[in-house]
Design a protein around this motif. Structure first.
Motif, PDB file in Angstrom:
ATOM      1  N   ALA A   9      27.817  23.926  20.293  1.00  0.00           N
ATOM      2  CA  ALA A   9      28.318  23.319  21.028  1.00  0.00           C
ATOM      3  C   ALA A   9      28.512  21.663  21.498  1.00  0.00           C
ATOM      4  CB  ALA A   9      26.494  22.956  22.277  1.00  0.00           C
ATOM      5  N   GLY A  10      27.575  21.237  20.186  1.00  0.00           N
ATOM      6  CA  GLY A  10      28.470  19.309  20.251  1.00  0.00           C
ATOM      7  C   GLY A  10      30.033  19.190  19.447  1.00  0.00           C
ATOM      8  N   ASN A  11      30.219  20.186  18.437  1.00  0.00           N
ATOM      9  CA  ASN A  11      31.256  20.530  17.464  1.00  0.00           C
ATOM     10  C   ASN A  11      31.825  21.029  18.120  1.00  0.00           C
ATOM     11  OD1 ASN A  11      32.493  19.710  15.645  1.00  0.00           O
ATOM     12  ND2 ASN A  11      32.229  22.035  14.300  1.00  0.00           N
ATOM     13  N   MET A  12      32.215  21.732  18.980  1.00  0.00           N
ATOM     14  CA  MET A  12      33.091  22.633  19.603  1.00  0.00           C
ATOM     15  C   MET A  12      33.712  21.720  21.016  1.00  0.00           C
ATOM     16  SD  MET A  12      32.488  26.778  19.319  1.00  0.00           S
ATOM     17  CE  MET A  12      31.014  26.738  20.703  1.00  0.00           C
ATOM     18  N   THR A  13      32.501  20.992  21.959  1.00  0.00           N
ATOM     19  CA  THR A  13      33.371  20.496  22.763  1.00  0.00           C
ATOM     20  C   THR A  13      33.535  18.696  22.320  1.00  0.00           C
ATOM     21  OG1 THR A  13      30.611  19.304  22.993  1.00  0.00           O
ATOM     22  CG2 THR A  13      31.184  21.447  24.512  1.00  0.00           C
ATOM     23  N   GLY A  14      32.547  18.433  20.414  1.00  0.00           N
ATOM     24  CA  GLY A  14      33.564  17.281  20.230  1.00  0.00           C
ATOM     25  C   GLY A  14      32.433  15.807  20.633  1.00  0.00           C
ATOM     26  N   ILE A  15      31.719  16.594  21.867  1.00  0.00           N
ATOM     27  CA  ILE A  15      30.766  15.228  21.995  1.00  0.00           C
ATOM     28  C   ILE A  15      29.730  14.917  20.497  1.00  0.00           C
ATOM     29  CG2 ILE A  15      30.649  15.638  24.898  1.00  0.00           C
ATOM     30  CD1 ILE A  15      28.146  17.543  23.918  1.00  0.00           C
ATOM     31  N   CYS A  16      29.378  15.573  19.476  1.00  0.00           N
ATOM     32  CA  CYS A  16      28.526  14.949  18.448  1.00  0.00           C
ATOM     33  C   CYS A  16      29.137  15.888  18.038  1.00  0.00           C
ATOM     34  CB  CYS A  16      26.986  15.529  18.893  1.00  0.00           C
ATOM     35  SG  CYS A  16      25.695  14.890  17.290  1.00  0.00           S
ATOM     36  N   PRO A  17      30.153  15.219  16.595  1.00  0.00           N
ATOM     37  CA  PRO A  17      30.811  15.258  15.533  1.00  0.00           C
ATOM     38  C   PRO A  17      29.764  16.056  14.333  1.00  0.00           C
ATOM     39  CG  PRO A  17      31.978  13.444  15.888  1.00  0.00           C
ATOM     40  CD  PRO A  17      30.341  13.857  16.840  1.00  0.00           C
ATOM     41  N   THR A  18      30.017  17.329  13.296  1.00  0.00           N
ATOM     42  CA  THR A  18      28.775  18.049  12.283  1.00  0.00           C
ATOM     43  C   THR A  18      28.409  17.054  11.961  1.00  0.00           C
ATOM     44  OG1 THR A  18      30.275  19.737  12.242  1.00  0.00           O
ATOM     45  CG2 THR A  18      29.265  18.513  10.078  1.00  0.00           C
ATOM     46  N   GLN A  19      29.340  15.499  11.371  1.00  0.00           N
ATOM     47  CA  GLN A  19      28.337  14.912  11.125  1.00  0.00           C
ATOM     48  C   GLN A  19      27.397  13.643  11.229  1.00  0.00           C
ATOM     49  OE1 GLN A  19      31.399  12.551   8.267  1.00  0.00           O
ATOM     50  NE2 GLN A  19      30.736  12.193   6.458  1.00  0.00           N
ATOM     51  N   GLU A  20      27.708  13.511  12.524  1.00  0.00           N
ATOM     52  CA  GLU A  20      26.531  13.039  13.490  1.00  0.00           C
ATOM     53  C   GLU A  20      25.418  13.451  13.660  1.00  0.00           C
ATOM     54  OE1 GLU A  20      26.563   9.818  14.465  1.00  0.00           O
ATOM     55  OE2 GLU A  20      28.730   9.269  13.514  1.00  0.00           O
ATOM     56  N   PHE A  21      26.055  14.774  13.984  1.00  0.00           N
ATOM     57  CA  PHE A  21      24.950  16.292  14.186  1.00  0.00           C
ATOM     58  C   PHE A  21      23.710  16.149  12.982  1.00  0.00           C
ATOM     59  CE2 PHE A  21      22.704  19.867  15.593  1.00  0.00           C
ATOM     60  CZ  PHE A  21      22.455  19.686  16.033  1.00  0.00           C
ATOM     61  N   LEU A  22      24.173  16.161  11.762  1.00  0.00           N
ATOM     62  CA  LEU A  22      23.758  16.710  10.240  1.00  0.00           C
ATOM     63  C   LEU A  22      22.863  15.399  10.399  1.00  0.00           C
ATOM     64  CD1 LEU A  22      26.276  18.635   8.156  1.00  0.00           C
ATOM     65  CD2 LEU A  22      23.866  19.438   9.617  1.00  0.00           C
ATOM     66  N   LEU A  23      23.176  13.761  10.610  1.00  0.00           N
ATOM     67  CA  LEU A  23      22.831  12.714  10.481  1.00  0.00           C
ATOM     68  C   LEU A  23      21.097  12.491  11.115  1.00  0.00           C
ATOM     69  CD1 LEU A  23      22.472  10.051   8.855  1.00  0.00           C
ATOM     70  CD2 LEU A  23      23.285   8.988  10.329  1.00  0.00           C
ATOM     71  N   GLY A  24      21.642  13.206  12.045  1.00  0.00           N
ATOM     72  CA  GLY A  24      20.273  12.869  13.380  1.00  0.00           C
ATOM     73  C   GLY A  24      19.620  14.301  13.505  1.00  0.00           C
ATOM     74  N   LEU A  25      19.577  15.193  12.605  1.00  0.00           N
ATOM     75  CA  LEU A  25      18.348  16.840  12.116  1.00  0.00           C
ATOM     76  C   LEU A  25      17.604  15.441  11.222  1.00  0.00           C
ATOM     77  CD1 LEU A  25      20.968  19.683  11.688  1.00  0.00           C
ATOM     78  CD2 LEU A  25      19.413  18.979  13.415  1.00  0.00           C
TER      79      LEU A  25
END
Lengths: 250, 246
Positions: B161-177
């Motif tokens: 959802a974050g990636n497809m909508t562009g609100i949270c790119p993959t790299q940022e999301f993985l860092l958060g995880l």
């Protein structure tokens, strides 16, 4: 032999069985007759320990069934076969698995011996090629026969049947009656059958007990049933036009 | 049945389940059957819910982060913690209470009213133990697997959802995880899951096993089982959280 001494059972203020005593002899078909709600099923369920009695004693071949541990009761129950009113076959199991179930739980036979025993029991009740079917695929009469096969699979000393003919046509009912009688004589079982079917009573009743509103009213045999002087029993039997005519003829 | 009577009868019922056990070989095929019946059959359902709710959690976290100074990786972090701590163990357990709880209560209720349970008792079998113990063991063994699957798929859903909508790119999301990850949170989720699995199976089995009457009462037993299970899950969720995370 099963002996019942003064058993009482109530639900709240409603007395279901009142001071009921009886002897059920081995090698004989013992019938408990009475109208619906007379306490027949409760009497059987108390004898099986499915309902606890309020007072009184029940003896299976002189062994007390009331004041014993759960383990000892379990041991006596392994000598009992029961045919329930609705057959009570396990829906999720095939016919073979249903009949094999008591054998599997008792763990006295090997797998091949169990299969042999299952075949023998199914043959004994004249059922063939049904091993892999499920109960829902059989007719009511066939389900009753499977229930009988399951009940006799462990060579029981005591056989209980609750309304074995309910919901069956007269021909099938007669076949089931004959089967129960044959099995009783063949294996010298103490058979106790609940019924309000007078045809059954006259066909197989070696020892008949009449219950009315939870009270013992009369006992006798199929030969003495129609000539009883008991008013409640006569009222029960001759409420049917067929039996009224039969009485008038004789 | 008032609260105290029901509690007393429930405790007696538990005693019956864990006493006079049948031989081990009797239980093993039953446990396998129950794993298939109440566990495997829920995989697709749990996966579907987890992916979509994981996505919704991520979108909602992003929606609430109105301050532009907050780093985007916090979306991944907040989604991760929401899913691990609450959504997967508690919400999925509530969903399972509805699915497998009603199945347990209605199947046992039907067995009761058709005298199949009486038939087991007459055969000298401890019916409560034979019928209920395999369900408890199956749920305790398999529900943690379902919850781990739910956590993984929830996070995947959030990432998609974050990636497809562009609100949270993959790299940022993985860092958060990965940021400030506390492994105990997984243990906390598993402890909750196991306790909830026990509640779901025993409460629903209790109502099903003690059904009296006919088809109508089977339905009522099933409803009661699910309602009381859900209430207990919510209460125990609070108690466990208070004990383990305070």
């Amino acid at each position: 032999m099963i002996k019942i001494e003064s058993i009482n059972k109530s639900f709240g203020s409603k007395k279901v069985l009142h001071d009921f005593s009886a002897n059920f002899e081995s090698g004989k078909v013992n019938l408990i007759i009475g109208k619906s709600g007379s306490g027949k099923t409760m009497a059987i369920k108390c004898m099986l320990g499915l309902h606890e009695v309020d007072s009184g004693h029940i003896y299976f071949s002189n062994r007390d069934f009331i004041n014993i541990s759960a383990f000892k009761r379990q041991q006596i129950r392994k000598e009992i076969g029961m045919v329930f009113q609705g057959s009570a076959l396990f829906d999720s199991m095939t016919i073979e698995e249903n009949v094999m179930f008591p054998l599997l739980m008792s763990q006295t036979l090997s797998n091949s011996e169990m299969k042999k025993r299952v075949s023998f029991c199914l043959n004994r009740v004249a059922l063939k090629n049904v091993n892999n079917l499920y109960p829902s695929e059989l007719s009511g009469g066939m389900q009753k026969r499977v229930a009988i096969a399951r009940a006799i699979s462990l060579n029981p000393k005591y056989l209980f049947c609750d309304e074995p003919n309910s919901g069956l046509d007269p021909t099938t009912a007669s076949v089931i009656d004959s089967l129960l009688q044959e099995i009783t004589y063949e294996y010298n079982i103490t058979t106790v059958i609940n019924t309000h079917d007078m045809n059954s009573a006259l066909q197989i009743g070696d020892n008949i007990i009449f219950l009315n509103e939870g009270n013992f009213m009369w006992s006798g045999t199929k030969e003495t049933l129609l000539n009883s002087k008991n008013n409640s029993l006569n009222k029960f039997i001759f409420s049917s036009e067929v039996f009224k005519k039969l009485k008038n003829k004789s | 049945m008032n609260f105290f009577t029901a509690t007393g009868r429930y405790i007696i019922f538990l005693g019956k389940i864990f006493s006079r056990l049948e031989k081990r070989h009797v239980y093993f095929p039953k446990i396998m059957h129950e794993i298939k019946e109440i566990g495997m059959s829920s995989v697709g359902f749990v996966a579907f819910i987890s992916i979509f709710v994981g996505a919704v959690v991520t979108l909602q976290v992003a929606y609430n982060m109105v301050n532009p100074l907050l780093p985007k990786y916090l979306i991944g972090l907040a989604s991760r913690d929401s899913i691990i701590l609450e959504f997967s163990p508690t919400m999925i357990s509530l969903v399972l209470a509805g699915k497998i709880g009603s199945h347990i209560a209605s199947s046992l209720g039907t067995m009761r009213v058709t005298e199949q349970i009486d038939a087991l008792e007459v055969m000298g079998v401890n019916s409560a133990s034979y019928l209920v113990l395999p369900k408890i063991i199956a749920a305790i063994l398999f529900n943690p697997i379902l919850i781990i699957l739910s956590i993984v798929l929830g996070i995947v859903g959030g990432w998609l959802a974050g990636n497809m909508t562009g609100i949270c790119p993959t790299q940022e999301f993985l860092l958060g995880l990965q940021y400030e990850f506390i492994p105990f949170n997984i243990a906390y989720a598993m402890i909750k899951t196991v306790i909830f699995a026990f509640i779901i199976t025993t409460i629903c089995a209790f109502y099903g096993y003690n059904t009296e009457g006919g088809a109508l009462e089977v339905g009522q037993a099933s409803t009661k089982g699910v309602v009381y299970t859900s209430i207990l899950i919510i209460i125990f969720n609070y108690l466990i959280t208070h004990l383990l995370l305070n």
